[in-house]
Motif scaffolding. Structure first.
Motif, short mmCIF file in Angstrom:
data_model
loop_
_atom_site.label_atom_id
_atom_site.label_comp_id
_atom_site.label_asym_id
_atom_site.label_seq_id
_atom_site.Cartn_x
_atom_site.Cartn_y
_atom_site.Cartn_z
N THR A 79 75.20 1.16 -60.63
CA THR A 79 74.57 -0.13 -60.85
C THR A 79 75.24 -1.12 -59.90
O THR A 79 76.24 -0.82 -59.26
CB THR A 79 74.74 -0.61 -62.31
OG1 THR A 79 76.13 -0.70 -62.62
CG2 THR A 79 74.06 0.34 -63.28
N GLU A 108 70.92 -2.98 -58.33
CA GLU A 108 70.38 -2.63 -59.63
C GLU A 108 71.12 -3.38 -60.73
O GLU A 108 72.35 -3.34 -60.80
CB GLU A 108 70.49 -1.12 -59.88
CG GLU A 108 69.88 -0.70 -61.22
CD GLU A 108 69.62 0.79 -61.31
OE1 GLU A 108 69.68 1.33 -62.42
OE2 GLU A 108 69.34 1.40 -60.25
N TYR A 109 70.34 -4.08 -61.55
CA TYR A 109 70.91 -4.85 -62.65
C TYR A 109 70.60 -4.15 -63.96
O TYR A 109 69.45 -3.83 -64.26
CB TYR A 109 70.33 -6.26 -62.67
CG TYR A 109 70.81 -7.08 -63.84
CD1 TYR A 109 72.13 -7.53 -63.90
CD2 TYR A 109 69.95 -7.40 -64.90
CE1 TYR A 109 72.59 -8.28 -64.98
CE2 TYR A 109 70.40 -8.14 -65.97
CZ TYR A 109 71.72 -8.58 -66.00
OH TYR A 109 72.17 -9.30 -67.07
N ASP A 110 71.64 -3.91 -64.73
CA ASP A 110 71.53 -3.21 -66.01
C ASP A 110 71.84 -4.20 -67.13
O ASP A 110 73.00 -4.60 -67.31
CB ASP A 110 72.50 -2.03 -66.04
CG ASP A 110 72.49 -1.31 -67.37
OD1 ASP A 110 71.55 -1.51 -68.16
OD2 ASP A 110 73.44 -0.54 -67.63
N ASN A 111 70.82 -4.61 -67.87
CA ASN A 111 71.02 -5.53 -68.97
C ASN A 111 71.09 -4.74 -70.28
O ASN A 111 70.11 -4.14 -70.71
CB ASN A 111 69.86 -6.54 -69.04
CG ASN A 111 70.02 -7.49 -70.22
OD1 ASN A 111 71.11 -7.98 -70.47
ND2 ASN A 111 68.94 -7.74 -70.94
N GLN A 112 72.24 -4.71 -70.92
CA GLN A 112 72.45 -3.96 -72.15
C GLN A 112 72.51 -4.88 -73.37
O GLN A 112 73.13 -4.55 -74.37
CB GLN A 112 73.76 -3.15 -72.04
CG GLN A 112 73.69 -2.02 -71.06
CD GLN A 112 72.83 -0.87 -71.53
OE1 GLN A 112 72.50 -0.77 -72.71
NE2 GLN A 112 72.45 0.01 -70.62
N GLY A 113 71.86 -6.03 -73.29
CA GLY A 113 71.86 -6.98 -74.39
C GLY A 113 70.85 -6.64 -75.46
O GLY A 113 70.42 -5.48 -75.62
N PRO A 142 67.29 -4.74 -73.73
CA PRO A 142 67.80 -3.99 -72.58
C PRO A 142 66.70 -3.67 -71.56
O PRO A 142 65.55 -3.41 -71.91
CB PRO A 142 68.35 -2.71 -73.21
CG PRO A 142 67.55 -2.55 -74.45
CD PRO A 142 67.27 -3.93 -74.96
N TYR A 143 67.09 -3.70 -70.29
CA TYR A 143 66.19 -3.31 -69.22
C TYR A 143 67.01 -3.03 -67.97
O TYR A 143 68.18 -3.40 -67.88
CB TYR A 143 65.14 -4.40 -68.92
CG TYR A 143 65.73 -5.71 -68.47
CD1 TYR A 143 66.00 -5.96 -67.12
CD2 TYR A 143 66.04 -6.72 -69.39
CE1 TYR A 143 66.54 -7.16 -66.70
CE2 TYR A 143 66.58 -7.92 -68.98
CZ TYR A 143 66.83 -8.15 -67.64
OH TYR A 143 67.37 -9.33 -67.23
N ARG A 144 66.38 -2.36 -67.02
CA ARG A 144 66.98 -2.11 -65.71
C ARG A 144 66.03 -2.61 -64.63
O ARG A 144 64.87 -2.23 -64.59
CB ARG A 144 67.28 -0.63 -65.52
CG ARG A 144 68.54 -0.19 -66.24
CD ARG A 144 68.86 1.28 -65.96
NE ARG A 144 70.10 1.64 -66.62
CZ ARG A 144 71.30 1.60 -66.04
NH1 ARG A 144 71.40 1.22 -64.78
NH2 ARG A 144 72.39 1.93 -66.71
N ARG A 161 65.64 -3.11 -60.43
CA ARG A 161 66.18 -2.64 -59.16
C ARG A 161 65.32 -3.06 -57.99
O ARG A 161 64.10 -3.04 -58.08
CB ARG A 161 66.30 -1.11 -59.16
CG ARG A 161 67.01 -0.54 -57.94
CD ARG A 161 66.92 0.97 -57.91
NE ARG A 161 67.83 1.54 -56.94
CZ ARG A 161 67.82 2.82 -56.55
NH1 ARG A 161 66.93 3.65 -57.06
NH2 ARG A 161 68.70 3.27 -55.67
N LEU A 176 62.29 -0.28 -69.09
CA LEU A 176 62.75 -0.77 -70.38
C LEU A 176 62.32 0.21 -71.47
O LEU A 176 61.32 0.92 -71.33
CB LEU A 176 62.19 -2.15 -70.67
CG LEU A 176 60.68 -2.31 -70.87
CD1 LEU A 176 60.39 -3.57 -71.66
CD2 LEU A 176 59.97 -2.40 -69.52
#
Length: 273
Positions: A89, A130-135, A138-140, A142, A168
């Motif tokens: 990421t 690539e941004y990985d949002n785990q809040g 969540p989504y990725r 790129r 997502l």
């Protein structure tokens, strides 16, 4: 498999299988926190004989995604491979190589009279993020830019591709994705793959055509992935390509083909690390 355009093969590889290995394994990190497993798999899909064609064929291809102990990422999808010196990421960059299959012995009786295009190798590099949002949601996300060249062996100049994707989860085991892209090419590239020389025109009956460089295609895709169990994944994808710019004016496309190209496929992958 016939000696088809690498564009057609890569659409099957990257869209019917890559997203069932690379993308889905990244999406699977929503389910497996902190892990981005190595995977091996394969895909089966249907696409056109070459970019701009009407005739279709079915192809099967393998793929490998391998995360080294140092956290570097190697990806191989049929005739395309890249190695990421960045992170799985965040910033990603590294070399890229591809085998660009030629255009010869095509089914279309008119295009078969146009000059053959030899299979050749391409090399270059890519850079992306690539941004990985785990809040809570969540989504990725790129984005990447890839530049490759043939160094004048078959075509002169270079090819530049820009791509973006979003993945997502919709349920714990189901993921959906979408993406868009575009490619710009040199005049030398278009002359080889979309041009019709005077000799070609005499043999085939098509009008002579000398394209310029610039925007060559725009793309979009939709995919869905299902995590069967801890190790197995399956999915399906549909991909749309619109031949654009000077390439879209080629008689190979306007008279014998279609500027709107559809590819679809399914695939499976096994996570082993």
């Amino acid at each position: 498999m016939k000696n088809h355009s690498i564009q057609a093969c890569l659409r099957v590889i990257l869209l019917a299988m890559c997203c069932l290995i690379t993308r889905e394994s990244r999406a699977a990190s929503f389910d497996l926190p902190g892990t981005l497993p190595s995977m091996v798999g394969g895909g089966l899909g249907s696409t056109t004989d070459y970019a701009g064609a009407r005739d279709r064929f079915v192809g099967a291809v393998p793929g490998i995604r391998y995360v080294t102990d140092g956290g570097r990422l190697f990806e191989l999808y049929g005739p395309y491979a890249q190695f990421d010196f960045g992170g799985v990421t965040g910033l990603q960059y590294g070399p890229a190589v591809a085998l660009r299959l030629g255009r010869s012995h095509v089914d279309d009786p008119v295009v078969s009279q146009v000059h053959d295009v030899h299979t050749t190798a391409e090399a270059g590099g890519f850079v992306g993020y690539e941004y990985d949002n785990q809040g809570a949601f969540p989504y990725r996300l790129r984005g990447s830019v890839t530049v490759v060249t043939n160094a004048g062996i078959v075509y002169s100049g270079a090819r530049v591709s820009v791509n973006g994707s979003l993945w997502l989860p919709v349920q714990r085991r189901i993921f959906v994705g979408t993406g868009v892209g575009a490619s710009w090419v040199s005049q030398g590239f278009n002359q080889v793959y979309y041009g019709v020389t005077e000799e070609d025109a005499t043999r085939s009956g098509l009008p002579a055509f000398s394209p310029s460089g610039g925007l060559e295609q725009m793309t979009g895709w939709l995919a869905a992935i299902y995590q069967i169990d801890k190790h197995w994944f399956g999915g399906a994808m549909i991909y749309y390509q619109r031949i654009s710019g000077s390439a879209a004016d080629s008689p190979i496309v306007t008279q014998r083909g279609n500027r709107n190209q559809i590819t679809y496929g399914v695939g499976v992958a096994y996570a082993f690390k």
